[in-house]
Design an enzyme around this catalytic site. Structure first.
Site, mmCIF file in Angstrom:
data_model
loop_
_atom_site.group_PDB
_atom_site.id
_atom_site.type_symbol
_atom_site.label_atom_id
_atom_site.label_comp_id
_atom_site.label_asym_id
_atom_site.label_seq_id
_atom_site.Cartn_x
_atom_site.Cartn_y
_atom_site.Cartn_z
ATOM 1 N N LYS A 43 -20.855 18.100 32.631
ATOM 2 C CA LYS A 43 -21.237 19.062 31.162
ATOM 3 C C LYS A 43 -19.832 18.505 30.687
ATOM 4 C CE LYS A 43 -19.073 22.233 30.635
ATOM 5 N NZ LYS A 43 -18.364 24.874 30.425
ATOM 6 N N ASP A 78 -23.736 23.939 28.892
ATOM 7 C CA ASP A 78 -22.865 24.585 28.686
ATOM 8 C C ASP A 78 -23.055 25.759 29.073
ATOM 9 O OD1 ASP A 78 -23.605 25.979 26.159
ATOM 10 O OD2 ASP A 78 -20.573 25.836 25.675
#
Ligand code: SF4
Length: 208
Positions: A118, A136
């Site tokens: 991420k 996310d």
């Protein structure tokens, strides 16, 4: 156009130019801020990094520190000591292996301690301006509720699916748009569906 094309256009129309809430001036500052932001609020991180980056602004400077040196700046952040250690280790690696410059490829970014998938995509998309899907927690939740991916989809599946339905040049923009929608309207505990401009395209809303 299939349903997702219309939905994607609509989301980009509502949120055409979103930015991360974390404040940064370059890829290294975003790397530091994103390590500090794990399980902490962006506002708290921003209020700490404002002073921190005035004093230390490069991997070279961070690489010479000990975690205790960062305490006056970041002690309000959860797990500050562990995060300080991670940032210093990452800075030393960037200094040693990349000449003090954060690498701009996914493969190299994930070799850095503290940088997962991420964060790597966040740095690529938001700091380097490259096409990237930032999966996310908000992007995961909203894409599941909308029905873009199944409820049990893992981040990698979400990333692959979004890459199929969103033109490459809009991948980062779309991620930031979903992120904003999740923070503003499609809250984790109680989504504000009545105020949602994309409810007509939403699987969760239709199933209620
Ligand atoms: S309709 Fe509700 S659940 Fe669906 S995206 Fe909008 S806020 Fe989220």
């Amino acid at each position: 156009m299939n349903d997702f094309s219309i939905l994607v256009s609509k989301i980009l129309q509502i949120y055409p130019d979103e930015k991360l809430d974390l404040k940064f001036k370059n890829p290294f500052e975003l790397l530091v801020a994103s390590i500090l932001a794990a399980q902490s609020k962006d506002e708290v991180v921003n209020s700490c990094t404002e002073n921190l980056f005035q004093k230390f602004d490069s991997p070279e400077k961070f690489s010479k520190l000990n975690p205790e040196d960062l305490k006056p700046y970041i002690s309000r952040i959860n797990f500050w000591y562990k995060k300080a250690k991670t940032i210093i280790d990452a800075s030393r690696l960037i200094q040693k292996n990349y000449g003090g410059n954060v690498p701009d490829s996914y493969e190299e970014l994930i070799k850095i301690k503290g940088v997962g998938s991420k964060t790597a995509n966040m740095i690529l998309g938001a700091a380097f301006g490259k096409p990237a899907v930032i999966t996310d927690t908000h992007v995961q939740r909203v894409s599941k509720r909308l029905g873009i991916v199944p409820q049990d989809a893992e981040p990698l599946e979400i990333e692959e699916t979004i890459k199929k339905i969103v033109p490459e040049e809009n991948l980062t923009k779309f991620s930031l748009a979903l992120m904003r929608h999740g923070k503003k309207i499609c809250h984790a505990k109680k989504p504000n569906c009545s105020a949602c401009d994309i409810k007509n395209y939403c699987e969760f809303f239709r199933s209620q």
